[in-house]
Design a protein around this motif. Structure first.
Motif, PDB file in Angstrom:
ATOM      1  N   GLY A  40     -48.242  25.550  86.789  1.00  0.00           N
ATOM      2  CA  GLY A  40     -47.548  24.453  86.131  1.00  0.00           C
ATOM      3  C   GLY A  40     -47.821  23.102  86.762  1.00  0.00           C
ATOM      4  O   GLY A  40     -48.036  22.110  86.049  1.00  0.00           O
ATOM      5  N   CYS A  41     -47.823  23.036  88.090  1.00  0.00           N
ATOM      6  CA  CYS A  41     -48.113  21.767  88.760  1.00  0.00           C
ATOM      7  C   CYS A  41     -49.503  21.261  88.402  1.00  0.00           C
ATOM      8  O   CYS A  41     -49.697  20.064  88.146  1.00  0.00           O
ATOM      9  N   ASN A  42     -50.473  22.159  88.379  1.00  0.00           N
ATOM     10  CA  ASN A  42     -51.827  21.756  88.034  1.00  0.00           C
ATOM     11  C   ASN A  42     -51.906  21.253  86.598  1.00  0.00           C
ATOM     12  O   ASN A  42     -52.635  20.293  86.308  1.00  0.00           O
ATOM     13  N   LEU A  43     -51.155  21.860  85.698  1.00  0.00           N
ATOM     14  CA  LEU A  43     -51.171  21.406  84.305  1.00  0.00           C
ATOM     15  C   LEU A  43     -50.567  20.019  84.166  1.00  0.00           C
ATOM     16  O   LEU A  43     -51.141  19.146  83.487  1.00  0.00           O
ATOM     17  N   VAL A  44     -49.419  19.774  84.809  1.00  0.00           N
ATOM     18  CA  VAL A  44     -48.797  18.453  84.642  1.00  0.00           C
ATOM     19  C   VAL A  44     -49.561  17.376  85.404  1.00  0.00           C
ATOM     20  O   VAL A  44     -49.549  16.202  85.006  1.00  0.00           O
ATOM     21  N   LEU A  45     -50.247  17.752  86.491  1.00  0.00           N
ATOM     22  CA  LEU A  45     -51.075  16.781  87.201  1.00  0.00           C
ATOM     23  C   LEU A  45     -52.304  16.386  86.373  1.00  0.00           C
ATOM     24  O   LEU A  45     -52.694  15.215  86.341  1.00  0.00           O
ATOM     25  N   ALA A  46     -52.891  17.371  85.680  1.00  0.00           N
ATOM     26  CA  ALA A  46     -54.124  17.115  84.929  1.00  0.00           C
ATOM     27  C   ALA A  46     -53.856  16.555  83.531  1.00  0.00           C
ATOM     28  O   ALA A  46     -54.656  15.772  83.006  1.00  0.00           O
TER      29      ALA A  46
ATOM     30  N   LEU B 146     -52.025  22.680  96.317  1.00  0.00           N
ATOM     31  CA  LEU B 146     -51.371  21.404  96.021  1.00  0.00           C
ATOM     32  C   LEU B 146     -51.334  20.370  97.142  1.00  0.00           C
ATOM     33  O   LEU B 146     -51.130  19.180  96.847  1.00  0.00           O
ATOM     34  N   PRO B 147     -51.484  20.714  98.419  1.00  0.00           N
ATOM     35  CA  PRO B 147     -51.395  19.677  99.461  1.00  0.00           C
ATOM     36  C   PRO B 147     -52.344  18.504  99.194  1.00  0.00           C
ATOM     37  O   PRO B 147     -53.502  18.691  98.822  1.00  0.00           O
ATOM     38  N   GLY B 148     -51.814  17.295  99.364  1.00  0.00           N
ATOM     39  CA  GLY B 148     -52.610  16.099  99.118  1.00  0.00           C
ATOM     40  C   GLY B 148     -52.594  15.640  97.677  1.00  0.00           C
ATOM     41  O   GLY B 148     -53.121  14.560  97.361  1.00  0.00           O
ATOM     42  N   ARG B 149     -51.994  16.424  96.798  1.00  0.00           N
ATOM     43  CA  ARG B 149     -51.926  16.072  95.375  1.00  0.00           C
ATOM     44  C   ARG B 149     -50.441  15.888  95.029  1.00  0.00           C
ATOM     45  O   ARG B 149     -49.758  16.840  94.652  1.00  0.00           O
ATOM     46  N   THR B 150     -49.951  14.696  95.176  1.00  0.00           N
ATOM     47  CA  THR B 150     -48.510  14.471  95.129  1.00  0.00           C
ATOM     48  C   THR B 150     -48.075  13.403  94.129  1.00  0.00           C
ATOM     49  O   THR B 150     -46.896  13.081  94.054  1.00  0.00           O
ATOM     50  N   GLU B 151     -49.019  12.850  93.362  1.00  0.00           N
ATOM     51  CA  GLU B 151     -48.686  11.782  92.419  1.00  0.00           C
ATOM     52  C   GLU B 151     -48.420  12.376  91.035  1.00  0.00           C
ATOM     53  O   GLU B 151     -49.348  12.722  90.300  1.00  0.00           O
ATOM     54  N   TYR B 152     -47.150  12.475  90.685  1.00  0.00           N
ATOM     55  CA  TYR B 152     -46.745  13.051  89.407  1.00  0.00           C
ATOM     56  C   TYR B 152     -46.292  11.945  88.462  1.00  0.00           C
ATOM     57  O   TYR B 152     -45.532  11.048  88.854  1.00  0.00           O
ATOM     58  N   GLN B 153     -46.735  12.033  87.230  1.00  0.00           N
ATOM     59  CA  GLN B 153     -46.333  11.056  86.219  1.00  0.00           C
ATOM     60  C   GLN B 153     -45.149  11.550  85.387  1.00  0.00           C
ATOM     61  O   GLN B 153     -44.738  10.882  84.442  1.00  0.00           O
TER      62      GLN B 153
END
Length: 339
Positions: free
Chosen positions: A141-147, A265-272
């Motif tokens: 889910g995190c990867n989907l909302v990040l992408a 996920l580490p280093g990928r923390t900018e969520y819209q």
């Protein structure tokens, strides 16, 4: 007498299924197979009001479908969400033995996710949906909302996984502390080689959690799990038979592959989109302390962490009522903020 018992069981099951198969007056209740990247993938849809936001539930694993019973807890959210449950490719009711030759990759799983999302947006006439992931489903889910933030109005993670390898290092450290004065426990800890995620590794890992009170269903369930499966309106006897005899080795290979590491996920923390976590304070299946550390680094329009006390990884089953109360709070907060 045996025949009479079987007939009585089938009659009771039929009545229970019919009760749970009823559609809410202003809502929706259904199931279907969706064509996703050349496969048939199963979903159920249940909600009490079609105007409510749509929530897509991403099960854990990878490959651990919960469709044989998950309606028992997802319907507790159906007054504020139209809930979609999805058996991801080649597991649960989406299982097909001819898919075992397909190697699972990061790109393939992500493509499945976004294609299913697009289908739901069109089918349910929505501009965006909410994602709720559990365990592996949080990675996904995190990867989907990040992408693809344009498709999602909110992310909710429970049993949040941040990095699989770091998670296993943290587990071994915690288990060593539990087993400090226990010879049998220390023997199990010695079997935890983070360079070899074999079947034996996970057997030792599970044995340690059970031994020290951190098992996934340590507290049982707050509903009858057997009855939930018996009265499941979406499952036939043949569906259960297929579920028992399914081969999920393709997921075991995926878990050990570099492709699985692509979800880290580490280093990928900018969520819209707004970011929420609901984690148990006894969850070492996906280490809740690592989830808290990651949460502190997340930048999002809104974020909030909920910690459920004396709760392990199986919070959806063991404390479904408390979990539902928290989810209602999140739904209300998002409603007040105009999502």
């Amino acid at each position: 007498m045996l025949v009479s018992v079987i007939v009585l069981f089938l009659i009771v099951r039929f009545i229970g299924q019919k009760i749970y198969d009823r559609s809410p007056k202003s809502g929706i209740n259904g199931e279907m197979y969706v064509d996703i990247n050349g496969t048939k993938q199963w979903i159920s849809i249940y909600g009490q009001d079609r105007d409510n936001p749509v929530l897509l539930y991403l099960h854990g694993g990878p490959g651990s479908s919960t469709s044989s019973y998950d309606y028992a807890f997802t319907r507790k959210w159906s007054d504020v969400y139209t809930v979609v449950t999805w058996d991801q490719r080649n597991c649960g009711k989406s299982y097909s033995s001819d898919q075992n030759a397909t190697t699972l990759t990061y790109d393939l799983m992500m493509s499945d996710g976004v294609e299913m999302t697009k289908f739901l947006l069109d089918y349910l006439d929505k501009e965006q949906i909410t994602l709720l992931g559990h365990s592996w489903g949080t990675y996904f889910g995190c990867n989907l909302v990040l992408a693809y933030p344009e498709y999602y109005e909110c992310y909710i993670g429970t049993g949040q996984l941040v990095d699989f390898y770091q998670n296993e290092i943290a587990f071994k450290e915690a288990a060593a502390g539990w087993a400090a004065n226990d010879e049998e426990g220390r023997r199990l800890v010695e079997q935890l080689s983070t360079n070899d995620f074999s079947t034996e590794y996970f057997e030792a890992r599970n044995a340690l959690m059970q031994r020290y009170g951190y098992g996934i269903l340590e507290d049982g369930t707050d509903y009858n799990l057997i009855a939930a499966q018996v009265f499941n309106p979406y499952y036939s006897i043949m569906d259960f038979w297929k579920l028992i005899h399914s081969d999920y080795s393709v997921y075991e290979e995926f878990l050990r592959s570099e492709e699985f590491g692509g979800f880290s996920l580490p280093g990928r923390t900018e969520y819209q989109v707004p970011y929420y976590n609901i984690n148990g304070d006894k969850d070492y299946q996906t280490n809740y302390l690592l989830a808290q550390e990651y949460f502190e680094q997340v930048n999002a329009p809104r974020k909030k962490m909920y910690i459920m006390q004396d709760t392990t990884h199986g919070l959806l089953e063991s404390k479904s009522e408390e979990f539902s109360e928290i989810l209602h709070q999140i739904a209300e907060e998002e409603h007040q903020n105009g999502s």
